[in-house]
Design an enzyme around this catalytic site. Structure first.
Site, short mmCIF file in Angstrom:
data_model
loop_
_atom_site.label_atom_id
_atom_site.label_comp_id
_atom_site.label_asym_id
_atom_site.label_seq_id
_atom_site.Cartn_x
_atom_site.Cartn_y
_atom_site.Cartn_z
CD GLU A 113 -2.81 -1.42 2.28
OE1 GLU A 113 -2.87 -0.18 3.01
OE2 GLU A 113 -3.44 -2.30 2.66
CD GLU A 180 -9.59 -0.98 -0.51
OE1 GLU A 180 -8.34 -1.58 -0.34
OE2 GLU A 180 -10.44 -1.44 0.18
O1 KIV Z 1 -5.98 -7.17 1.74
C1 KIV Z 1 -6.99 -7.30 0.63
O2 KIV Z 1 -7.90 -7.98 0.67
C2 KIV Z 1 -6.92 -6.18 -0.45
C3 KIV Z 1 -8.22 -6.12 -1.06
C4 KIV Z 1 -9.30 -5.27 -0.32
C5 KIV Z 1 -7.89 -5.35 -2.38
O3 KIV Z 1 -6.07 -5.42 -0.41
#
Ligand code: KIV
Length: 294
Positions: A113, A180
């Site tokens: 992220e 997201e």
């Molecule tokens: O961890 C996860 O499942 C994700 C999704 C929400 C894309 O990053």
């Protein structure tokens, strides 16, 4: 599926399907159903471990379940999600931890992220031959610092920031993007302005592929998934129904029936009874040595 396949899909305008997955058996089902890509997400901490955020996911555990998913889905493009603080501290740790994911779990890339502050990390990981999917927009690992789950890029100024971040990730060597909770229009601009495959979750139809959390799309988790998530099954109710029937049948002795039990050959039963009655009431384990095999 390889990153080359995903890029070709983008070029040819063929959409990519991705789902989160956390175990071997479900991975087998998804592979059989032809899901292109599986993401072993840190949502594992929420949907499988029952935490209220993704932060408690641990690297070692994530690597173990990613390995299991790989065994169930040998052909899908497999994305391993790097958990909280496994890549934010410094590039060296990010590379070491991502290397662990790639070599032990056999995933095709790792997801982290990001915003522009992590450009150097993405650069260092890419230089170390680690394929990085850059997750932009709503970043669940940052909810404590951002102040909750919020749609990102809603104003023109915020959208510009997000579009620039996406460009920077491409420049730093990311191999794919995941958006997201980004408004449809912004996701479209990002998708059209990059050659990288862009996967979206609640980011509209113009991205190159879609991902959903399997518990949400299967109606598996109970409760109410967000309105924006399309539900393809209602497993929670069906499974509770199955468990309830089982409990009732055990209580009423409808289960197990003869076909659920193992019967002994009738001649063996007769022989067993003969041996036991010859011994009288002594059915302890102190078998006489003259009765081998009994
Ligand atoms: O961890 C996860 O499942 C994700 C999704 C929400 C894309 O990053």
């Amino acid at each position: 599926m390889t990153i080359g396949t995903l890029r070709a899909r983008k070029r040819e305008g063929q959409k990519i399907s991705m789902l989160t997955c956390y175990d071997f058996s479900t991975a087998k089902l998804m592979e059989e159903a032809g899901i292109d890509s599986l993401l072993v997400g840190d949502t594992y901490a929420e949907v499988c471990l029952g935490h209220s955020t993704t932060l408690p996911a641990k690297l070692d555990h994530m690597v173990t379940i990613t390995e299991a998913v790989r065994r169930g889905a040998p052909s899908a493009y497999l994305v391993g999600d790097m958990p909280y603080l496994s890549y934010q501290i410094c590039s060296e740790e990010a590379i070491r931890n991502a290397g662990e994911f790639m070599s032990r779990a056999g995933c095709d890339c790792v997801k982290i992220e990001v915003d522009r502050r992590l450009v150097k990390t993405v650069e260092a990981m890419s230089a170390a031959t680690i394929p990085v999917m850059a997750h932009l927009g709503l970043r669940p690992q940052s909810i404590q610092s951002v102040g909750g789950y919020k749609v990102q890029g809603k104003t023109a100024v915020d959208a510009i920031g997000l579009i620039e971040d996406a460009k920077m990730m491409e420049g730093a060597g990311a191999i794919a993007l995941l958006l997201e909770a980004v408004p449809t229009e912004v996701a479209q601009i990002i998708t059209e302005s990059t050659s990288l495959p862009v996967i979206g979750i609640v980011s509209g139809p113009h991205v190159d592929g879609q991902v959903l959390v399997m518990h949400d799309m299967l109606g598996y988790g109970g409760g109410h998934p967000p309105k924006s998530v399309k539900q393809y099954a209602e497993l929670y109710g069906q499974l509770v129904g199955a468990f309830r029937s089982y409990a009732a049948e055990v209580r009423s002795e409808a289960f197990p029936a003869a076909e659920n039990s193992i019967a002994m050959d009738t001649t063996e039963v007769a022989e067993l009874r003969r041996i036991l009655s010859a011994r009288g009431s002594d059915t302890t384990c102190a078998y006489p040595s003259s009765s081998p095999g009994v």
